[in-house]
Design a protein around this motif. Structure first.
Motif, mmCIF file in Angstrom:
data_model
loop_
_atom_site.group_PDB
_atom_site.id
_atom_site.type_symbol
_atom_site.label_atom_id
_atom_site.label_comp_id
_atom_site.label_asym_id
_atom_site.label_seq_id
_atom_site.Cartn_x
_atom_site.Cartn_y
_atom_site.Cartn_z
ATOM 1 N N ARG A 16 1.625 115.548 40.083
ATOM 2 C CA ARG A 16 2.917 115.272 39.460
ATOM 3 C C ARG A 16 3.480 113.902 39.784
ATOM 4 O O ARG A 16 4.250 113.352 39.020
ATOM 5 C CB ARG A 16 3.928 116.339 39.883
ATOM 6 C CG ARG A 16 3.500 117.695 39.358
ATOM 7 C CD ARG A 16 4.633 118.669 39.322
ATOM 8 N NE ARG A 16 4.199 119.892 38.674
ATOM 9 C CZ ARG A 16 4.721 121.090 38.908
ATOM 10 N NH1 ARG A 16 5.709 121.205 39.776
ATOM 11 N NH2 ARG A 16 4.268 122.137 38.272
ATOM 12 N N ASP A 55 -1.169 121.417 34.169
ATOM 13 C CA ASP A 55 0.158 121.705 34.724
ATOM 14 C C ASP A 55 0.962 122.659 33.833
ATOM 15 O O ASP A 55 2.129 122.922 34.102
ATOM 16 C CB ASP A 55 0.935 120.390 34.907
ATOM 17 C CG ASP A 55 1.945 120.477 36.040
ATOM 18 O OD1 ASP A 55 1.515 120.702 37.182
ATOM 19 O OD2 ASP A 55 3.152 120.352 35.781
ATOM 20 N N MET A 113 1.742 112.459 33.292
ATOM 21 C CA MET A 113 2.667 113.307 34.062
ATOM 22 C C MET A 113 3.900 112.526 34.521
ATOM 23 O O MET A 113 4.662 113.010 35.354
ATOM 24 C CB MET A 113 1.943 113.913 35.271
ATOM 25 C CG MET A 113 0.869 114.922 34.913
ATOM 26 S SD MET A 113 1.550 116.416 34.179
ATOM 27 C CE MET A 113 2.389 117.114 35.594
#
Ligand SMILES: Nc1ncnc2c1ncn2[C@@H]1O[C@H](COP(=O)(O)OP(=O)(O)O)[C@@H](O)[C@H]1O
Ligand SMILES: [Mg+2]
Length: 242
Positions: free
Chosen positions: A82, A110, A157
């Motif tokens: 992340r 994710d 991300m």
């Protein structure tokens, strides 16, 4: 401070000397830092430690306030996905996925919502100048295009930092410049934080801060003003020769 390394040490069991030997380093949000140094000096190890990929023998690595090696393996993997985008010399794209799928991959892992993935892929394809290549596979692309896909994937991300290990190492001058211009633009426009290992002084010239790394230590840490490259080069050669 976005990245803090303190008293960091790493020595491979097979190695005679530590490849990271008491490194202290602070990187602020929005900085573009280049790391230069001789081959085998430990630059990749340092970058991997920064990204939570390796484990130090001693010391601390904090990214965005989280001490990476005090986290569980599972949590570290999540934080890495992340908060940190990686770009490698060999692109490391998945050969059986097309451009769109390669870019979407971390978001799919994710479990981002489908609409969000589609929207972000579209934006990244534009930002990285990959229009028309969405359905192509890595083998159908030039090295420069592959690296731009890899950068798009690293950005997917919306990480706090991009760590790039010799991102232009396999590219010719023109393609290197294209990739560096894109990184530099992202840095300026989006205040993207970048730490880039490179052999190439002209690549390092895109950064505003250059670290010279040798024998596991940061020998010199230079914030360059425009046109200060000559000074850096002289320093670098002096360090290499001693
Ligand atoms: N996984 C590993 N196991 C053992 N030795 C390693 C490993 N990775 C790197 N090394 C050794 O550590 C030293 C530094 O490697 P590296 O961090 O890749 O340096 P650089 O990126 O500056 O070329 C080299 O001597 C290399 O052979
Ligand atoms: Mg390396």
């Amino acid at each position: 401070m976005l990245i803090v390394m303190e008293g960091l040490c790493k020595r491979y069991p097979s190695g005679e000397r530590p490849v990271v030997d008491g490194v202290n380093l602070h990187v602020e949000q929005g900085e573009f830092v280049a790391v230069m140094g001789p081959s085998g000096s430990g630059k990749s190890t340092l970058l991997n430690l920064m990204g939570g990929f390796d484990s130090p023998d001693q010391g601390k690595v904090c990214v965005d306030g989280l001490s990476l090696y005090d986290l569980s393996e599972k949590r570290r993997t999540l934080i890495r996905r992340r908060k940190i985008g990686f770009v490698f010399q060999n692109y490391n794209l998945i050969p059986t996925l097309n451009v769109r799928e390669n870019i979407a991959f971390p978001m799919a892992v994710d479990r981002c919502p489908r609409e969000e993935i589609q929207m972000r892929v579209k934006q990244l394809v534009q930002d990285l100048e990959l229009e028309g290549k969405e359905e192509s596979f890595p083998a159908e692309l030039s090295g420069g295009q592959q690296q731009r896909v890899a950068i798009a994937r690293a950005l997917s991300m919306q990480p706090r930092v991009i760590l790039a290990d010799e991102p232009t190492g396999n590219l010719d001058r023109r393609r290197s410049r294209e990739v560096l211009e894109i990184l530099s633009r992202l840095h300026r426009k989006e205040r993207l934080t970048i730490v880039m290992v490179t052999h190439d002084l002209s690549a390092a010239g895109y950064a505003e801060r250059i670290l010279l790394y040798k024998d596991g230590r940061i020998e010199s840490d230079i914030r360059q003003s425009a046109g200060d490259l000559q000074h850096v080069l002289e320093d670098f050669l002096t360090i290499l020769r001693t």
